[in-house]
Design a protein around this motif. Structure first.
Motif, PDB file in Angstrom:
ATOM      1  N   ALA A   1       0.855  -1.189   0.000  1.00 46.40           N
ATOM      2  CA  ALA A   1       0.000   0.000   0.000  1.00 46.40           C
ATOM      3  C   ALA A   1       0.898   1.249   0.000  1.00 46.40           C
ATOM      4  N   PRO A   2       0.333   2.399  -0.348  1.00 42.86           N
ATOM      5  CA  PRO A   2       1.140   3.629  -0.312  1.00 42.86           C
ATOM      6  C   PRO A   2       1.701   3.879   1.086  1.00 42.86           C
ATOM      7  N   SER A   3       2.870   4.498   1.132  1.00 41.58           N
ATOM      8  CA  SER A   3       3.480   4.837   2.421  1.00 41.58           C
ATOM      9  C   SER A   3       2.541   5.748   3.211  1.00 41.58           C
ATOM     10  N   THR A   4       2.736   5.766   4.509  1.00 48.91           N
ATOM     11  CA  THR A   4       1.906   6.624   5.358  1.00 48.91           C
ATOM     12  C   THR A   4       2.027   8.086   4.930  1.00 48.91           C
ATOM     13  N   ALA A   5       3.238   8.525   4.623  1.00 50.08           N
ATOM     14  CA  ALA A   5       3.444   9.921   4.210  1.00 50.08           C
ATOM     15  C   ALA A   5       2.681  10.224   2.918  1.00 50.08           C
ATOM     16  N   LEU A   6       2.742   9.327   1.943  1.00 48.71           N
ATOM     17  CA  LEU A   6       2.043   9.553   0.672  1.00 48.71           C
ATOM     18  C   LEU A   6       0.535   9.510   0.868  1.00 48.71           C
ATOM     19  N   ARG A   7       0.068   8.565   1.660  1.00 48.40           N
ATOM     20  CA  ARG A   7      -1.363   8.435   1.929  1.00 48.40           C
ATOM     21  C   ARG A   7      -1.903   9.708   2.583  1.00 48.40           C
ATOM     22  N   LYS A   8      -1.189  10.206   3.575  1.00 43.97           N
ATOM     23  CA  LYS A   8      -1.636  11.415   4.269  1.00 43.97           C
ATOM     24  C   LYS A   8      -1.577  12.636   3.354  1.00 43.97           C
ATOM     25  N   TRP A   9      -0.532  12.726   2.528  1.00 50.75           N
ATOM     26  CA  TRP A   9      -0.415  13.852   1.602  1.00 50.75           C
ATOM     27  C   TRP A   9      -1.579  13.854   0.607  1.00 50.75           C
ATOM     28  N   PHE A  10      -1.885  12.698   0.031  1.00 48.83           N
ATOM     29  CA  PHE A  10      -2.954  12.586  -0.966  1.00 48.83           C
ATOM     30  C   PHE A  10      -4.309  12.914  -0.350  1.00 48.83           C
ATOM     31  N   ASN A  11      -4.618  12.283   0.776  1.00 41.24           N
ATOM     32  CA  ASN A  11      -5.867  12.523   1.504  1.00 41.24           C
ATOM     33  C   ASN A  11      -7.091  12.487   0.596  1.00 41.24           C
ATOM     34  N   HIS A  12      -7.041  11.667  -0.433  1.00 43.56           N
ATOM     35  CA  HIS A  12      -8.150  11.468  -1.390  1.00 43.56           C
ATOM     36  C   HIS A  12      -8.614  12.776  -2.036  1.00 43.56           C
TER      37      HIS A  12
ATOM     38  N   ARG B   1      -0.662   9.295  -8.398  1.00 43.43           N
ATOM     39  CA  ARG B   1      -0.415   8.136  -9.280  1.00 43.43           C
ATOM     40  C   ARG B   1       1.071   7.985  -9.567  1.00 43.43           C
ATOM     41  N   GLU B   2       1.703   9.075  -9.957  1.00 44.42           N
ATOM     42  CA  GLU B   2       3.140   9.045 -10.271  1.00 44.42           C
ATOM     43  C   GLU B   2       3.961   8.637  -9.052  1.00 44.42           C
ATOM     44  N   LYS B   3       3.669   9.257  -7.915  1.00 43.19           N
ATOM     45  CA  LYS B   3       4.447   8.979  -6.700  1.00 43.19           C
ATOM     46  C   LYS B   3       4.243   7.536  -6.230  1.00 43.19           C
ATOM     47  N   TYR B   4       3.015   7.041  -6.314  1.00 45.02           N
ATOM     48  CA  TYR B   4       2.770   5.661  -5.869  1.00 45.02           C
ATOM     49  C   TYR B   4       3.411   4.661  -6.832  1.00 45.02           C
ATOM     50  N   HIS B   5       3.367   4.930  -8.135  1.00 47.37           N
ATOM     51  CA  HIS B   5       4.085   4.066  -9.092  1.00 47.37           C
ATOM     52  C   HIS B   5       5.564   4.010  -8.736  1.00 47.37           C
ATOM     53  N   ALA B   6       6.140   5.166  -8.423  1.00 48.65           N
ATOM     54  CA  ALA B   6       7.560   5.219  -8.052  1.00 48.65           C
ATOM     55  C   ALA B   6       7.814   4.422  -6.769  1.00 48.65           C
ATOM     56  N   GLU B   7       6.929   4.557  -5.793  1.00 51.63           N
ATOM     57  CA  GLU B   7       7.077   3.785  -4.549  1.00 51.63           C
ATOM     58  C   GLU B   7       7.020   2.286  -4.830  1.00 51.63           C
ATOM     59  N   LEU B   8       6.080   1.883  -5.668  1.00 51.77           N
ATOM     60  CA  LEU B   8       5.940   0.457  -5.968  1.00 51.77           C
ATOM     61  C   LEU B   8       7.195  -0.102  -6.633  1.00 51.77           C
ATOM     62  N   LYS B   9       7.769   0.651  -7.558  1.00 52.48           N
ATOM     63  CA  LYS B   9       8.973   0.177  -8.258  1.00 52.48           C
ATOM     64  C   LYS B   9      10.146  -0.015  -7.305  1.00 52.48           C
ATOM     65  N   GLU B  10      10.181   0.764  -6.222  1.00 49.81           N
ATOM     66  CA  GLU B  10      11.268   0.684  -5.240  1.00 49.81           C
ATOM     67  C   GLU B  10      10.914  -0.201  -4.035  1.00 49.81           C
ATOM     68  N   ASN B  11       9.696  -0.712  -3.993  1.00 46.58           N
ATOM     69  CA  ASN B  11       9.214  -1.446  -2.822  1.00 46.58           C
ATOM     70  C   ASN B  11       9.814  -2.854  -2.773  1.00 46.58           C
ATOM     71  N   PRO B  12      10.604  -3.173  -1.745  1.00 41.28           N
ATOM     72  CA  PRO B  12      11.211  -4.501  -1.661  1.00 41.28           C
ATOM     73  C   PRO B  12      10.199  -5.624  -1.429  1.00 41.28           C
TER      74      PRO B  12
ATOM     75  N   ALA C   1     -12.653   5.585  -8.517  1.00 41.07           N
ATOM     76  CA  ALA C   1     -11.822   5.829  -9.703  1.00 41.07           C
ATOM     77  C   ALA C   1     -10.429   6.335  -9.350  1.00 41.07           C
ATOM     78  N   ARG C   2     -10.262   6.891  -8.147  1.00 44.34           N
ATOM     79  CA  ARG C   2      -8.986   7.501  -7.760  1.00 44.34           C
ATOM     80  C   ARG C   2      -8.562   7.000  -6.381  1.00 44.34           C
ATOM     81  N   ASN C   3      -7.895   5.847  -6.373  1.00 47.48           N
ATOM     82  CA  ASN C   3      -7.379   5.279  -5.132  1.00 47.48           C
ATOM     83  C   ASN C   3      -6.194   4.370  -5.453  1.00 47.48           C
ATOM     84  N   GLN C   4      -5.512   3.908  -4.417  1.00 44.25           N
ATOM     85  CA  GLN C   4      -4.301   3.116  -4.617  1.00 44.25           C
ATOM     86  C   GLN C   4      -4.546   1.809  -5.345  1.00 44.25           C
ATOM     87  N   ALA C   5      -5.711   1.193  -5.195  1.00 43.74           N
ATOM     88  CA  ALA C   5      -5.990  -0.074  -5.872  1.00 43.74           C
ATOM     89  C   ALA C   5      -6.005   0.112  -7.390  1.00 43.74           C
ATOM     90  N   VAL C   6      -6.479   1.262  -7.848  1.00 42.56           N
ATOM     91  CA  VAL C   6      -6.495   1.561  -9.290  1.00 42.56           C
ATOM     92  C   VAL C   6      -5.059   1.601  -9.814  1.00 42.56           C
TER      93      VAL C   6
END
Length: 118
Positions: free
Chosen positions: A47-58, A67-78, A103-108
């Protein structure tokens, strides 16, 4: 084997057509009992990091950047390779999320990545 990925709010009742149900929220959804959720796996590590989740706040205005930031997080996620490997044994997977905006959430975003990796 071809895997189909579906999206669904976790608050909707489990259905016969859901297949393997994976919650992709970092926090457990408010007011939902674990028994009622019918979750097979809780993948909070992807799931998105706590910092990203709080920043987005839906906030719909922040969606393109989220979308861009979460894609980047996923690519770096061990944890992502192990998560992907575990999904390979399932033909149908429903990614569950708690957000009201379907339509606009991390699962998308995660589904976009999973569809690309098929």
């Amino acid at each position: 084997m071809h895997t189909t990925f579906l999206l669904k709010r976790v608050y909707e009742p489990p259905g016969d057509n859901d297949g393997y149900r994976v919650l992709v929220d970092r926090l457990w959804p408010r007011g939902l009992k674990k028994e009622a959720a019918g979750v097979d796996e809780w993948a909070k590590e992807v799931a998105p990091s706590t910092a990203l989740r709080k920043w987005f706040n839906h906030d719909p205005e922040k969606w393109p950047v989220f979308r861009e930031k979460y894609h980047a997080e996923l690519k770096e996620n061990p944890a992502l390779p192990a998560f992907l490997a575990g999904l390979k044994k399932h033909r149908k997977i429903t990614l569950l999320f708690g957000a009201r905006d379907e339509a606009r959430n991390q699962a998308v975003v995660l589904k976009e990545l999973l569809d690309q990796k098929r």
